[in-house]
Design an enzyme around this catalytic site. Structure first.
Site, mmCIF file in Angstrom:
data_model
loop_
_atom_site.group_PDB
_atom_site.id
_atom_site.type_symbol
_atom_site.label_atom_id
_atom_site.label_comp_id
_atom_site.label_asym_id
_atom_site.label_seq_id
_atom_site.Cartn_x
_atom_site.Cartn_y
_atom_site.Cartn_z
ATOM 1 N N HIS A 89 -73.862 68.685 27.271
ATOM 2 C CA HIS A 89 -72.458 68.385 26.959
ATOM 3 C C HIS A 89 -71.625 69.664 26.898
ATOM 4 O O HIS A 89 -70.433 69.640 27.172
ATOM 5 C CB HIS A 89 -72.415 67.649 25.615
ATOM 6 C CG HIS A 89 -71.054 67.343 25.085
ATOM 7 N ND1 HIS A 89 -70.016 66.894 25.875
ATOM 8 C CD2 HIS A 89 -70.547 67.423 23.819
ATOM 9 C CE1 HIS A 89 -68.947 66.697 25.113
ATOM 10 N NE2 HIS A 89 -69.231 67.029 23.880
ATOM 11 N N ASP A 128 -74.938 63.507 21.431
ATOM 12 C CA ASP A 128 -74.507 64.676 22.212
ATOM 13 C C ASP A 128 -75.751 65.353 22.788
ATOM 14 O O ASP A 128 -76.590 65.865 22.038
ATOM 15 C CB ASP A 128 -73.796 65.709 21.325
ATOM 16 C CG ASP A 128 -72.386 65.310 20.915
ATOM 17 O OD1 ASP A 128 -71.957 64.185 21.220
ATOM 18 O OD2 ASP A 128 -71.720 66.142 20.268
ATOM 19 N N HIS A 160 -68.812 59.775 24.867
ATOM 20 C CA HIS A 160 -68.750 60.215 23.467
ATOM 21 C C HIS A 160 -67.833 59.286 22.679
ATOM 22 O O HIS A 160 -66.771 59.678 22.213
ATOM 23 C CB HIS A 160 -68.321 61.684 23.402
ATOM 24 C CG HIS A 160 -69.296 62.581 24.110
ATOM 25 N ND1 HIS A 160 -70.159 63.427 23.450
ATOM 26 C CD2 HIS A 160 -69.589 62.702 25.431
ATOM 27 C CE1 HIS A 160 -70.926 64.043 24.335
ATOM 28 N NE2 HIS A 160 -70.602 63.621 25.545
ATOM 29 N N TRP A 211 -71.789 36.907 30.019
ATOM 30 C CA TRP A 211 -72.006 38.355 30.070
ATOM 31 C C TRP A 211 -70.701 39.075 30.320
ATOM 32 O O TRP A 211 -69.728 38.470 30.764
ATOM 33 C CB TRP A 211 -73.115 38.740 31.067
ATOM 34 C CG TRP A 211 -73.012 38.233 32.489
ATOM 35 C CD1 TRP A 211 -72.103 37.353 33.000
ATOM 36 C CD2 TRP A 211 -73.870 38.584 33.563
ATOM 37 N NE1 TRP A 211 -72.352 37.132 34.325
ATOM 38 C CE2 TRP A 211 -73.420 37.877 34.699
ATOM 39 C CE3 TRP A 211 -74.975 39.431 33.705
ATOM 40 C CZ2 TRP A 211 -74.049 37.992 35.957
ATOM 41 C CZ3 TRP A 211 -75.586 39.544 34.944
ATOM 42 C CH2 TRP A 211 -75.123 38.823 36.055
ATOM 43 N N ASN A 212 -70.718 40.390 30.009
ATOM 44 C CA ASN A 212 -69.519 41.218 30.123
ATOM 45 C C ASN A 212 -69.860 42.494 30.862
ATOM 46 O O ASN A 212 -71.028 42.875 30.971
ATOM 47 C CB ASN A 212 -69.020 41.615 28.728
ATOM 48 C CG ASN A 212 -68.777 40.410 27.849
ATOM 49 O OD1 ASN A 212 -67.911 39.600 28.124
ATOM 50 N ND2 ASN A 212 -69.571 40.279 26.790
ATOM 51 N N HIS A 269 -71.197 72.622 18.512
ATOM 52 C CA HIS A 269 -71.428 72.454 19.946
ATOM 53 C C HIS A 269 -71.966 73.755 20.564
ATOM 54 O O HIS A 269 -72.974 73.752 21.270
ATOM 55 C CB HIS A 269 -70.134 72.038 20.642
ATOM 56 C CG HIS A 269 -69.705 70.636 20.313
ATOM 57 N ND1 HIS A 269 -69.015 70.309 19.174
ATOM 58 C CD2 HIS A 269 -69.893 69.463 20.977
ATOM 59 C CE1 HIS A 269 -68.783 68.997 19.156
ATOM 60 N NE2 HIS A 269 -69.312 68.460 20.231
ATOM 61 N N HIS A 296 -72.475 58.028 18.681
ATOM 62 C CA HIS A 296 -72.934 58.526 19.979
ATOM 63 C C HIS A 296 -73.776 59.780 19.846
ATOM 64 O O HIS A 296 -73.795 60.436 18.815
ATOM 65 C CB HIS A 296 -71.754 58.745 20.929
ATOM 66 C CG HIS A 296 -70.910 59.934 20.583
ATOM 67 N ND1 HIS A 296 -69.824 59.849 19.756
ATOM 68 C CD2 HIS A 296 -70.991 61.230 20.971
ATOM 69 C CE1 HIS A 296 -69.262 61.035 19.630
ATOM 70 N NE2 HIS A 296 -69.965 61.911 20.357
HETATM 71 MN MN MN Z 1 -69.791 63.994 21.243
#
Ligand code: MN
Length: 258
Positions: free
Chosen positions: A81, A77, A71, A63-64, A209, A75
């Site tokens: 945000h 938003d 973002h 595992w890591n 946005h 991804h």
């Molecule tokens: Mn973004």
């Protein structure tokens, strides 16, 4: 009681008449990350560190741990945000209603225009033309802007010049139209962010946005395989990690399509 619609869905998926298309880019230390002007804080790249791999630290398990900005890569938003969306009680990754995470998609192909002009801006006129051919953009659906940008090399993907990045995105009036006249669920793109590279100079700046999140709407960035979807008819599953007060997160975006 058996739901025949769901039974038919799984049966058609098993037969392959409904396909599952992965709209996600691989997430690694090589994943391109947006760069901001130097006076602002930068988002760190994806980083992975091994905890154990069948060794003294963990003889039977691998595992890591990983870290990255919210973002990064493909991804989500969340409305929270952006400053215009910060007041919504259901606007962060843990509070968005799950019903919003599964929705139909409209895919508008402007790949030819974007190949001609990296600063290409989607307009409401283009969307109305698209609607005349494919049907109306319904409330509560995704608008996905296909540019084929995900097929570019990492350098051409970010496409920086001295005067900032040159990548396609939506115009201000396009975002006003989609938010106010079509009431979409959200806006998704193949580029590193939902706004055009030069959108810092628009009025208002960063309209995807500003206007999407200001209207409690969602965003998806760094999508791929939009060329494998029909203009209408695909259903998108886009569920961010349930980070408390998160502004977004990397995620796996899946499309179901015939
Ligand atoms: Mn973004």
């Amino acid at each position: 009681m058996t739901n025949t619609t769901l039974t038919q869905l799984v049966s058609e998926m098993a037969q392959g008449s409904i396909r599952v298309v992965d709209l996600t880019v691989p997430l690694s230390e090589d994943t391109p990350v947006i760069g901001l002007p130097e006076e602002f804080a930068q988002s760190p790249a994806f980083k992975m560190e091994q905890i154990s791999q069948f060794d003294d630290k963990g003889p039977a398990w691998y595992w890591n741990s990983f870290s990255c900005g919210e973002h990064t890569g493909t991804h989500f938003d969340a409305p929270g945000h952006w400053i215009t969306g910060k007041g919504y009680a259901d606007g962060c990754t843990d509070t968005i209603p799950p019903e919003k995470l599964v929705a139909p998609a409209n895919v508008v192909d402007v790949s030819a225009e974007a190949a001609e002009n990296p600063d290409y801006l989607l307009t409401s006129a283009k969307l109305k033309e698209w609607e005349a051919e494919h049907g109306r953009i319904e409330p509560g659906t995704w608008l996905l802007m296909r540019t084929d940008w995900s097929k570019r090399s990492p350098e051409d993907f970010l496409n920086y010049a001295e005067d900032g990045p040159h990548t396609p995105g939506p115009s201000v009036e396009c975002m006003e139209f989609l938010a106010n006249e079509r009431d979409i669920l959200g806006f998704g793109v193949e580029t590193v962010g939902t706004d055009a590279g030069q959108a810092f100079a628009f009025d208002p700046a960063f309209p995807a946005h500003q206007l999407m999140h200001g209207n409690n709407k969602l965003g998806l960035a760094s999508l791929t395989n939009l060329d494998k979807l029909p203009p209408k008819g695909a259903v998108i599953v886009a569920a961010p990690l349930k980070i408390v007060n998160g502004s977004g997160s990397p995620l796996r975006v899946i499309a179901l399509t015939s």
